[in-house]
Motif scaffolding. Sequence first.
Motif, PDB file in Angstrom:
ATOM      1  N   LYS A 174       1.816 -11.342  20.489  1.00  0.00           N
ATOM      2  CA  LYS A 174       1.241 -11.557  19.167  1.00  0.00           C
ATOM      3  C   LYS A 174       0.137 -10.548  18.862  1.00  0.00           C
ATOM      4  CE  LYS A 174       3.394 -15.183  17.463  1.00  0.00           C
ATOM      5  NZ  LYS A 174       4.060 -15.167  16.128  1.00  0.00           N
ATOM      6  N   SER A 175      -0.653 -10.216  19.860  1.00  0.00           N
ATOM      7  CA  SER A 175      -1.772  -9.302  19.637  1.00  0.00           C
ATOM      8  C   SER A 175      -1.290  -7.861  19.461  1.00  0.00           C
ATOM      9  CB  SER A 175      -2.767  -9.391  20.790  1.00  0.00           C
ATOM     10  OG  SER A 175      -2.160  -9.030  22.021  1.00  0.00           O
ATOM     11  N   LEU A 176      -0.386  -7.426  20.320  1.00  0.00           N
ATOM     12  CA  LEU A 176       0.046  -6.029  20.276  1.00  0.00           C
ATOM     13  C   LEU A 176       0.849  -5.700  19.019  1.00  0.00           C
ATOM     14  CD1 LEU A 176       1.021  -5.381  24.016  1.00  0.00           C
ATOM     15  CD2 LEU A 176      -1.102  -4.811  22.818  1.00  0.00           C
ATOM     16  N   GLU A 177       1.557  -6.678  18.462  1.00  0.00           N
ATOM     17  CA  GLU A 177       2.372  -6.401  17.280  1.00  0.00           C
ATOM     18  C   GLU A 177       1.510  -6.085  16.051  1.00  0.00           C
ATOM     19  OE1 GLU A 177       3.190 -10.953  15.617  1.00  0.00           O
ATOM     20  OE2 GLU A 177       4.726  -9.925  16.795  1.00  0.00           O
ATOM     21  N   LEU A 178       0.230  -6.436  16.111  1.00  0.00           N
ATOM     22  CA  LEU A 178      -0.666  -6.145  14.985  1.00  0.00           C
ATOM     23  C   LEU A 178      -0.914  -4.658  14.813  1.00  0.00           C
ATOM     24  CD1 LEU A 178      -3.326  -8.953  15.503  1.00  0.00           C
ATOM     25  CD2 LEU A 178      -1.453  -8.904  13.856  1.00  0.00           C
ATOM     26  N   LEU A 179      -0.666  -3.859  15.857  1.00  0.00           N
ATOM     27  CA  LEU A 179      -0.902  -2.419  15.799  1.00  0.00           C
ATOM     28  C   LEU A 179       0.389  -1.624  15.634  1.00  0.00           C
ATOM     29  CD1 LEU A 179      -3.582  -2.136  18.625  1.00  0.00           C
ATOM     30  CD2 LEU A 179      -3.981  -2.110  16.155  1.00  0.00           C
ATOM     31  N   GLU A 180       1.517  -2.312  15.527  1.00  0.00           N
ATOM     32  CA  GLU A 180       2.796  -1.618  15.401  1.00  0.00           C
ATOM     33  C   GLU A 180       2.994  -1.104  13.971  1.00  0.00           C
ATOM     34  OE1 GLU A 180       4.921  -0.810  17.803  1.00  0.00           O
ATOM     35  OE2 GLU A 180       3.400  -1.639  19.156  1.00  0.00           O
ATOM     36  N   PRO A 181       3.701   0.035  13.811  1.00  0.00           N
ATOM     37  CA  PRO A 181       3.950   0.597  12.469  1.00  0.00           C
ATOM     38  C   PRO A 181       4.725  -0.376  11.586  1.00  0.00           C
ATOM     39  CG  PRO A 181       4.487   2.190  14.195  1.00  0.00           C
ATOM     40  CD  PRO A 181       4.250   0.876  14.886  1.00  0.00           C
ATOM     41  N   ARG A 182       4.463  -0.306  10.282  1.00  0.00           N
ATOM     42  CA  ARG A 182       5.137  -1.169   9.323  1.00  0.00           C
ATOM     43  C   ARG A 182       5.982  -0.331   8.377  1.00  0.00           C
ATOM     44  NH1 ARG A 182      -0.344  -4.490   7.583  1.00  0.00           N
ATOM     45  NH2 ARG A 182      -0.744  -5.491   9.604  1.00  0.00           N
ATOM     46  N   GLU A 183       7.122  -0.861   8.017  1.00  0.00           N
ATOM     47  CA  GLU A 183       8.003  -0.155   7.088  1.00  0.00           C
ATOM     48  C   GLU A 183       7.415  -0.203   5.676  1.00  0.00           C
ATOM     49  OE1 GLU A 183      11.972  -1.551   7.188  1.00  0.00           O
ATOM     50  OE2 GLU A 183      12.279  -1.118   9.320  1.00  0.00           O
ATOM     51  N   ASP A 184       7.591   0.906   4.952  1.00  0.00           N
ATOM     52  CA  ASP A 184       7.160   1.010   3.553  1.00  0.00           C
ATOM     53  C   ASP A 184       5.665   0.730   3.377  1.00  0.00           C
ATOM     54  OD1 ASP A 184       9.819   1.509   2.781  1.00  0.00           O
ATOM     55  OD2 ASP A 184      10.235  -0.644   2.713  1.00  0.00           O
ATOM     56  N   ALA A 185       4.877   1.018   4.403  1.00  0.00           N
ATOM     57  CA  ALA A 185       3.433   0.797   4.319  1.00  0.00           C
ATOM     58  C   ALA A 185       2.753   2.005   3.678  1.00  0.00           C
ATOM     59  CB  ALA A 185       2.852   0.546   5.709  1.00  0.00           C
ATOM     60  N   ILE A 186       1.638   1.755   3.016  1.00  0.00           N
ATOM     61  CA  ILE A 186       0.843   2.815   2.385  1.00  0.00           C
ATOM     62  C   ILE A 186      -0.124   3.377   3.421  1.00  0.00           C
ATOM     63  CG2 ILE A 186      -0.829   3.336   0.566  1.00  0.00           C
ATOM     64  CD1 ILE A 186       0.337   0.978  -1.007  1.00  0.00           C
ATOM     65  N   SER A 187      -0.091   4.685   3.623  1.00  0.00           N
ATOM     66  CA  SER A 187      -1.014   5.316   4.560  1.00  0.00           C
ATOM     67  C   SER A 187      -2.390   5.439   3.914  1.00  0.00           C
ATOM     68  CB  SER A 187      -0.514   6.696   4.973  1.00  0.00           C
ATOM     69  OG  SER A 187      -0.595   7.600   3.878  1.00  0.00           O
ATOM     70  N   LEU A 188      -3.390   5.743   4.741  1.00  0.00           N
ATOM     71  CA  LEU A 188      -4.746   5.907   4.221  1.00  0.00           C
ATOM     72  C   LEU A 188      -4.821   7.044   3.213  1.00  0.00           C
ATOM     73  CD1 LEU A 188      -7.753   5.282   4.163  1.00  0.00           C
ATOM     74  CD2 LEU A 188      -8.030   6.708   6.204  1.00  0.00           C
ATOM     75  N   GLU A 189      -4.196   8.169   3.528  1.00  0.00           N
ATOM     76  CA  GLU A 189      -4.234   9.308   2.609  1.00  0.00           C
ATOM     77  C   GLU A 189      -3.532   8.983   1.292  1.00  0.00           C
ATOM     78  OE1 GLU A 189      -6.063  11.988   2.933  1.00  0.00           O
ATOM     79  OE2 GLU A 189      -6.757  11.013   4.759  1.00  0.00           O
ATOM     80  N   GLN A 190      -2.434   8.248   1.364  1.00  0.00           N
ATOM     81  CA  GLN A 190      -1.747   7.848   0.136  1.00  0.00           C
ATOM     82  C   GLN A 190      -2.636   6.941  -0.706  1.00  0.00           C
ATOM     83  OE1 GLN A 190       1.764   6.136   2.001  1.00  0.00           O
ATOM     84  NE2 GLN A 190       3.055   7.823   1.302  1.00  0.00           N
ATOM     85  N   ALA A 191      -3.321   6.010  -0.056  1.00  0.00           N
ATOM     86  CA  ALA A 191      -4.217   5.107  -0.787  1.00  0.00           C
ATOM     87  C   ALA A 191      -5.335   5.885  -1.474  1.00  0.00           C
ATOM     88  CB  ALA A 191      -4.804   4.067   0.180  1.00  0.00           C
ATOM     89  N   LYS A 192      -5.881   6.867  -0.792  1.00  0.00           N
ATOM     90  CA  LYS A 192      -6.952   7.680  -1.380  1.00  0.00           C
ATOM     91  C   LYS A 192      -6.455   8.437  -2.606  1.00  0.00           C
ATOM     92  CE  LYS A 192      -9.795   8.491   2.754  1.00  0.00           C
ATOM     93  NZ  LYS A 192     -10.343   9.537   3.658  1.00  0.00           N
ATOM     94  N   GLU A 193      -5.268   9.006  -2.502  1.00  0.00           N
ATOM     95  CA  GLU A 193      -4.723   9.760  -3.631  1.00  0.00           C
ATOM     96  C   GLU A 193      -4.368   8.844  -4.796  1.00  0.00           C
ATOM     97  OE1 GLU A 193      -4.496  13.104  -4.194  1.00  0.00           O
ATOM     98  OE2 GLU A 193      -5.796  13.092  -2.435  1.00  0.00           O
ATOM     99  N   MET A 194      -3.888   7.650  -4.496  1.00  0.00           N
ATOM    100  CA  MET A 194      -3.564   6.692  -5.546  1.00  0.00           C
ATOM    101  C   MET A 194      -4.812   6.272  -6.314  1.00  0.00           C
ATOM    102  SD  MET A 194      -0.840   4.382  -3.397  1.00  0.00           S
ATOM    103  CE  MET A 194      -0.588   3.119  -4.645  1.00  0.00           C
ATOM    104  N   ALA A 195      -5.938   6.202  -5.620  1.00  0.00           N
ATOM    105  CA  ALA A 195      -7.181   5.741  -6.253  1.00  0.00           C
ATOM    106  C   ALA A 195      -7.923   6.866  -6.959  1.00  0.00           C
ATOM    107  CB  ALA A 195      -8.095   5.107  -5.204  1.00  0.00           C
ATOM    108  N   ALA A 196      -7.904   8.062  -6.375  1.00  0.00           N
ATOM    109  CA  ALA A 196      -8.741   9.146  -6.918  1.00  0.00           C
ATOM    110  C   ALA A 196      -8.087  10.503  -6.727  1.00  0.00           C
ATOM    111  CB  ALA A 196     -10.113   9.128  -6.252  1.00  0.00           C
ATOM    112  N   GLY A 197      -6.794  10.583  -6.989  1.00  0.00           N
ATOM    113  CA  GLY A 197      -6.084  11.855  -6.855  1.00  0.00           C
ATOM    114  C   GLY A 197      -6.395  12.812  -7.994  1.00  0.00           C
TER     115      GLY A 197
END
Length: 404
Positions: A30-53
Motif C-alpha cells: 500500500k505504501s510503495l504504490e503511492l510513488l508509482e507512475p500514474r497514467e494520464d497524469a499531469i507533470s509538474l512542468e505541464q502544470a506550470k505551463e497550464m497556469a502561467a505559460g
Amino acid sequence: MKKLTSLALFFLFSLQGFASEGIHLKALEKSLELLEPREDAISLEQAKEMAAGESIDARVAYEQLYQAQNRIHQARANYFPYGTGEILALYLTNFWNPLILAELVTSIPSKYFNVKKEYHLRNAQMHTHAALKENVKNQVAHMYFNILKEEAVISLAEYEVLMLEELVRALEIQVKAGVADAKKLSDVEYQALKKRDELLRFTSYLGEEKTALKMLLNMSFDEKELVFQPVKSFLKHEDFSINPENLTLTALNRSNEVKAAQEMIYAASNSKRSTKWSILSFSGLGLDYMQRVRFAGSKLNQAIMGKKAVELNIENEVYSKENALRKSIDFMLSEKSIMENTKAHMLAQLESFKAERITIDELIEANLYYISDFRQTIIAHYNSLGSLDDLERIALGNVNSSIS
C-alpha cells in the motif's frame, strides 16, 4: 487449562487474520504504490505551463493564483478550524509564500528622451510580467506537491482505518476471553473513529482544493479528475554541490527583477534629461523648472536604490533557500531512516505472525507504526522538493546547471 485456552485463542486470532482478506499483510504494498507512475497524469512542468505559460497573461495568472489560494485557505479554515494533529503538520510548510517580486513603481513627469523613457518603461513591464509568471509557477509547484502529499495521507489513512477496525475486532475477542484490557479496546475504538472523521473531512477538503486548482490551471470544472504525477526519487545531498556565490551570480544575471530595475533606471535617467531640456519648450518656462529637475533627479536616485534593494533581496534569497533546501533534505533523510527501521520491524513481525509466534493484534500494531512513519517520510519528501523549486525559482532554471 489456561495455557490451552491461550493456545486456542492464538490459533483463532491467526485464522481470523488470514480470513480478513489479508489486509494486515499489505502495508508495504500500500505504501510503495503511492510513488508509482500514474497514467494520464499531469507533470509538474505541464502544470506550470497550464497556469502561467507563454499564452497566459501575467496579470490573469496572478489573479487566478490569488483567487485559488484564497479559496483553498477558506476551505482549510472550514474543514480544520482547530487543526487535527498530523493533518495540521501538512501545512506548516511555507505554502502561503509571499511573492518575492519587488514592486518597481515610479511616476515620471522633451520629445526624444521622453520616447526613450517610454521604451524602457515597456521593457521594465515586460520583465516584471516575466518575473510574475515565475512566481506563479513556483506557487503552482507548492500546490502540486501539496496535492500529492494530501493524496498520500488520505490513501494511508484509509488503510489505517481498515487496520484499526480489524484491531478492534481482534481485541474484542481477546477482551471476551479475558486476555486483554477493556480500556485498550476503548482507546483503539476511539482512535479508529477519530481517524475516520479526519479522513472524511480531509477527503472533502481535497475535493475543494482540486476544484480551486482547476481554475488556476485553466481547466473547466466538469473535466476529468485532476491527477498529478508522483515523484519516486528522494533527494540526496550528493545530488547537489552548490556554490552559493556562483549561484548568486547566476541568479543576478538571470533575474527578471534586476532587469526590470535596470530598465527603470534607464527610464528615470531619460526622464531627467527630458525634464532638463524642457526649458527650451513653452511647458518648461516657469518658476517651478528647478523643482521639476530636482524631482526627476530624486526619481532617478530612487530607481538606483530600488535596483540595489532588489539585488540584495536576491542575494539573501539564494543563501536562505539553499540553507532551507539542505535542512529539508536532512529532515527527510532522518524521517526516511526512521521509516526504514520501522519497516524492518514490521517485516520481522510479519514473519513471526506467519510462523504463529505472535497474534494478529501485534502484527497490526507494527503495521500502524510503519504506516505512520511512512506518512511522515512522504510529507518530508514533497516538502524537500518544494524547497528545491524555491531555489530554482531564484536561479531561473535547474539548480544542477549552476552547481560547481
